[in-house]
Structure formats: structure tokens, C-alpha cells
Motif scaffolding. Structure first.
Motif, PDB file in Angstrom:
ATOM      1  N   MET A  80       0.833  -1.210   0.000  1.00  0.00           N
ATOM      2  CA  MET A  80       0.000   0.000   0.000  1.00  0.00           C
ATOM      3  C   MET A  80       0.866   1.257   0.000  1.00  0.00           C
ATOM      4  O   MET A  80       0.572   2.213  -0.713  1.00  0.00           O
ATOM      5  CB  MET A  80      -0.944   0.013   1.214  1.00  0.00           C
ATOM      6  CG  MET A  80      -2.031  -1.036   1.145  1.00  0.00           C
ATOM      7  SD  MET A  80      -3.080  -0.879  -0.314  1.00  0.00           S
ATOM      8  CE  MET A  80      -3.971   0.595   0.060  1.00  0.00           C
ATOM      9  N   LEU A  81       1.926   1.239   0.777  1.00  0.00           N
ATOM     10  CA  LEU A  81       2.811   2.398   0.840  1.00  0.00           C
ATOM     11  C   LEU A  81       3.424   2.665  -0.533  1.00  0.00           C
ATOM     12  O   LEU A  81       3.492   3.807  -0.976  1.00  0.00           O
ATOM     13  CB  LEU A  81       3.903   2.194   1.896  1.00  0.00           C
ATOM     14  CG  LEU A  81       4.843   3.363   2.117  1.00  0.00           C
ATOM     15  CD1 LEU A  81       4.082   4.634   2.498  1.00  0.00           C
ATOM     16  CD2 LEU A  81       5.854   3.023   3.207  1.00  0.00           C
ATOM     17  N   MET A  94      -2.270  11.437   1.610  1.00  0.00           N
ATOM     18  CA  MET A  94      -1.648  11.308   2.935  1.00  0.00           C
ATOM     19  C   MET A  94      -0.170  11.657   2.842  1.00  0.00           C
ATOM     20  O   MET A  94       0.673  10.782   2.687  1.00  0.00           O
ATOM     21  CB  MET A  94      -1.836   9.880   3.466  1.00  0.00           C
ATOM     22  CG  MET A  94      -3.273   9.486   3.692  1.00  0.00           C
ATOM     23  SD  MET A  94      -3.481   7.847   4.395  1.00  0.00           S
ATOM     24  CE  MET A  94      -2.897   6.803   3.067  1.00  0.00           C
ATOM     25  N   ASP A 114       5.936   2.676   8.141  1.00  0.00           N
ATOM     26  CA  ASP A 114       4.633   3.298   7.890  1.00  0.00           C
ATOM     27  C   ASP A 114       4.695   4.521   6.986  1.00  0.00           C
ATOM     28  O   ASP A 114       3.666   5.122   6.705  1.00  0.00           O
ATOM     29  CB  ASP A 114       3.992   3.716   9.221  1.00  0.00           C
ATOM     30  CG  ASP A 114       3.704   2.525  10.112  1.00  0.00           C
ATOM     31  OD1 ASP A 114       3.313   1.476   9.585  1.00  0.00           O
ATOM     32  OD2 ASP A 114       3.889   2.648  11.337  1.00  0.00           O
ATOM     33  N   TYR A 152       2.569   8.774   3.714  1.00  0.00           N
ATOM     34  CA  TYR A 152       2.138   7.826   4.749  1.00  0.00           C
ATOM     35  C   TYR A 152       1.264   6.727   4.173  1.00  0.00           C
ATOM     36  O   TYR A 152       0.645   6.900   3.123  1.00  0.00           O
ATOM     37  CB  TYR A 152       1.342   8.573   5.833  1.00  0.00           C
ATOM     38  CG  TYR A 152       2.133   9.650   6.505  1.00  0.00           C
ATOM     39  CD1 TYR A 152       2.962   9.359   7.584  1.00  0.00           C
ATOM     40  CD2 TYR A 152       2.081  10.965   6.060  1.00  0.00           C
ATOM     41  CE1 TYR A 152       3.710  10.356   8.207  1.00  0.00           C
ATOM     42  CE2 TYR A 152       2.818  11.958   6.674  1.00  0.00           C
ATOM     43  CZ  TYR A 152       3.628  11.650   7.740  1.00  0.00           C
ATOM     44  OH  TYR A 152       4.363  12.635   8.340  1.00  0.00           O
ATOM     45  N   ASP A 153       1.147   5.628   4.941  1.00  0.00           N
ATOM     46  CA  ASP A 153       0.251   4.564   4.519  1.00  0.00           C
ATOM     47  C   ASP A 153      -1.031   4.518   5.332  1.00  0.00           C
ATOM     48  O   ASP A 153      -1.902   3.691   5.079  1.00  0.00           O
ATOM     49  CB  ASP A 153       0.952   3.208   4.494  1.00  0.00           C
ATOM     50  CG  ASP A 153       1.232   2.627   5.864  1.00  0.00           C
ATOM     51  OD1 ASP A 153       1.035   3.333   6.874  1.00  0.00           O
ATOM     52  OD2 ASP A 153       1.665   1.468   5.935  1.00  0.00           O
ATOM     53  N   SER A 154      -1.179   5.429   6.324  1.00  0.00           N
ATOM     54  CA  SER A 154      -2.442   5.496   7.072  1.00  0.00           C
ATOM     55  C   SER A 154      -2.660   6.905   7.617  1.00  0.00           C
ATOM     56  O   SER A 154      -1.706   7.613   7.947  1.00  0.00           O
ATOM     57  CB  SER A 154      -2.453   4.490   8.227  1.00  0.00           C
ATOM     58  OG  SER A 154      -1.672   4.959   9.314  1.00  0.00           O
ATOM     59  N   LEU A 155      -3.928   7.288   7.700  1.00  0.00           N
ATOM     60  CA  LEU A 155      -4.267   8.596   8.255  1.00  0.00           C
ATOM     61  C   LEU A 155      -3.920   8.680   9.733  1.00  0.00           C
ATOM     62  O   LEU A 155      -3.522   9.732  10.226  1.00  0.00           O
ATOM     63  CB  LEU A 155      -5.761   8.887   8.060  1.00  0.00           C
ATOM     64  CG  LEU A 155      -6.176   9.260   6.639  1.00  0.00           C
ATOM     65  CD1 LEU A 155      -7.692   9.382   6.556  1.00  0.00           C
ATOM     66  CD2 LEU A 155      -5.513  10.550   6.185  1.00  0.00           C
ATOM     67  N   GLU A 156      -4.071   7.573  10.452  1.00  0.00           N
ATOM     68  CA  GLU A 156      -3.765   7.562  11.880  1.00  0.00           C
ATOM     69  C   GLU A 156      -2.291   7.870  12.126  1.00  0.00           C
ATOM     70  O   GLU A 156      -1.947   8.678  12.995  1.00  0.00           O
ATOM     71  CB  GLU A 156      -4.123   6.204  12.503  1.00  0.00           C
ATOM     72  CG  GLU A 156      -5.595   5.898  12.522  1.00  0.00           C
ATOM     73  CD  GLU A 156      -6.130   5.373  11.187  1.00  0.00           C
ATOM     74  OE1 GLU A 156      -7.362   5.356  11.033  1.00  0.00           O
ATOM     75  OE2 GLU A 156      -5.344   5.013  10.297  1.00  0.00           O
ATOM     76  N   PHE A 157      -1.422   7.227  11.343  1.00  0.00           N
ATOM     77  CA  PHE A 157       0.008   7.460  11.522  1.00  0.00           C
ATOM     78  C   PHE A 157       0.378   8.887  11.100  1.00  0.00           C
ATOM     79  O   PHE A 157       1.177   9.552  11.756  1.00  0.00           O
ATOM     80  CB  PHE A 157       0.839   6.434  10.739  1.00  0.00           C
ATOM     81  CG  PHE A 157       2.292   6.490  11.100  1.00  0.00           C
ATOM     82  CD1 PHE A 157       2.752   5.894  12.262  1.00  0.00           C
ATOM     83  CD2 PHE A 157       3.198   7.175  10.305  1.00  0.00           C
ATOM     84  CE1 PHE A 157       4.086   5.971  12.623  1.00  0.00           C
ATOM     85  CE2 PHE A 157       4.534   7.260  10.663  1.00  0.00           C
ATOM     86  CZ  PHE A 157       4.976   6.658  11.822  1.00  0.00           C
TER      87      PHE A 157
END
Length: 150
Positions: free
Chosen positions: A3-4, A92, A36, A113-118
Motif C-alpha cells: 500500500m505504501l 496522505m 509506515d 504515509y500509509d495510514s491517516l492515523e500514523f
């Protein structure tokens, strides 16, 4: 990691087209992967004033400015900015720039990034680390930052 890599490919396919003055894929340093996120460094052929870089981030990319930090009053070195993509647009990444001893920006760094949380956590950490010294010419409130990710 898959995904990244996809997010990196998407970033490289559209962002340099929107910021050709700052992001040249041909001169970009080798990407650095950190689990991440991936860090990209873009050397600038012609150095820019920090305010010019901030204007390009905001006007050409519609990025949200997180801060403009001044480490020591009267010094040209180390002024920095951070701006990030609006999570509502499905991107992101954040962009960082810092002045050298001449008061000019010689490279721009992008973090994908690979996630909004990170991404949200990293932006909060970036803001916190810069809060420890110097002063902010501009700073987005942490509460407003968090609302962007809701």
C-alpha cells in the motif's frame, strides 16, 4: 509495504506536476522507507525564500500549513515550515522545508504515509517537537489539526 508503494507511486505521479518549481523527480534522492512512511528529498536547483515555498504549498497544492517556526530571533538559519495534504482529499503526505545559513531553502522533504492515523500522529509529534524551542510565526492549533482527521 504494498500500500505504501502504491501511495508513493500516486504521489510521484501527480504532486511534482503541481509543484514543478520544488519537486523534480529527476533530481530526487533515493526514497527512504521507514515502515509506515517513505521520506523523499528534493534538492532545489534554485534556492527559495521560505515564504515563497509556503505560498507554493498553500496556493498551488492547497496544503494546510501546520506551522512556520523560527528557532532564534534574528537568525536566518533553521526557519522551518510544515504543510500537509487535506485528509478529505484522500491524500496522505506532508511537506517540510527549512532554511540554511543564507536564509534560503535548498531542499524540500515530502513524507508519504500509509495510514491517516500514523500521519495525524506524526503531525502532532512534529508540532510538539518544534514547540520546545524558538517561537512560531504561525501554528495551527492541535485541536484544529485533529478535527481535520475526524
Amino acid at each position: 509495504m504494498i500500500m505504501l508503494r502504491r501511495f508513493l507511486d500516486e504521489f510521484l505521479s501527480f504532486v511534482p506536476l503541481q509543484l514543478p518549481q520544488l519537486l523534480d523527480v529527476d533530481t530526487m534522492e533515493e526514497p527512504k522507507y521507514y515502515g509506515d512512511f517513505v521520506l523523499l528529498t528534493f534538492p532545489l536547483e534554485d534556492p527559495f525564500e521560505l515564504e515563497e515555498v509556503m505560498d507554493l504549498f498553500e496556493d498551488d497544492m492547497e496544503l494546510i500549513t501546520l506551522y512556520h517556526h523560527v528557532p532564534m530571533q534574528g537568525e536566518k538559519f533553521g526557519h522551518s515550515t510544515c504543510a500537509y495534504s487535506n485528509p478529505a482529499f484522500g491524500q496522505m503526505f506532508k511537506m517540510n522545508a527549512r532554511t540554511d545559513e543564507t536564509g534560503r531553502v535548498r531542499f524540500v522533504q515530502a513524507t508519504v504515509y500509509d495510514s491517516l492515523e500514523f500521519m495525524c500522529g506524526d503531525l502532532c509529534l512534529d508540532l510538539q517537537l518544534h514547540s520546545r524551542s524558538g517561537r512560531f510565526k504561525y501554528k495551527r492549533d492541535k485541536e484544529d489539526l485533529l478535527v481535520d482527521f475526524m
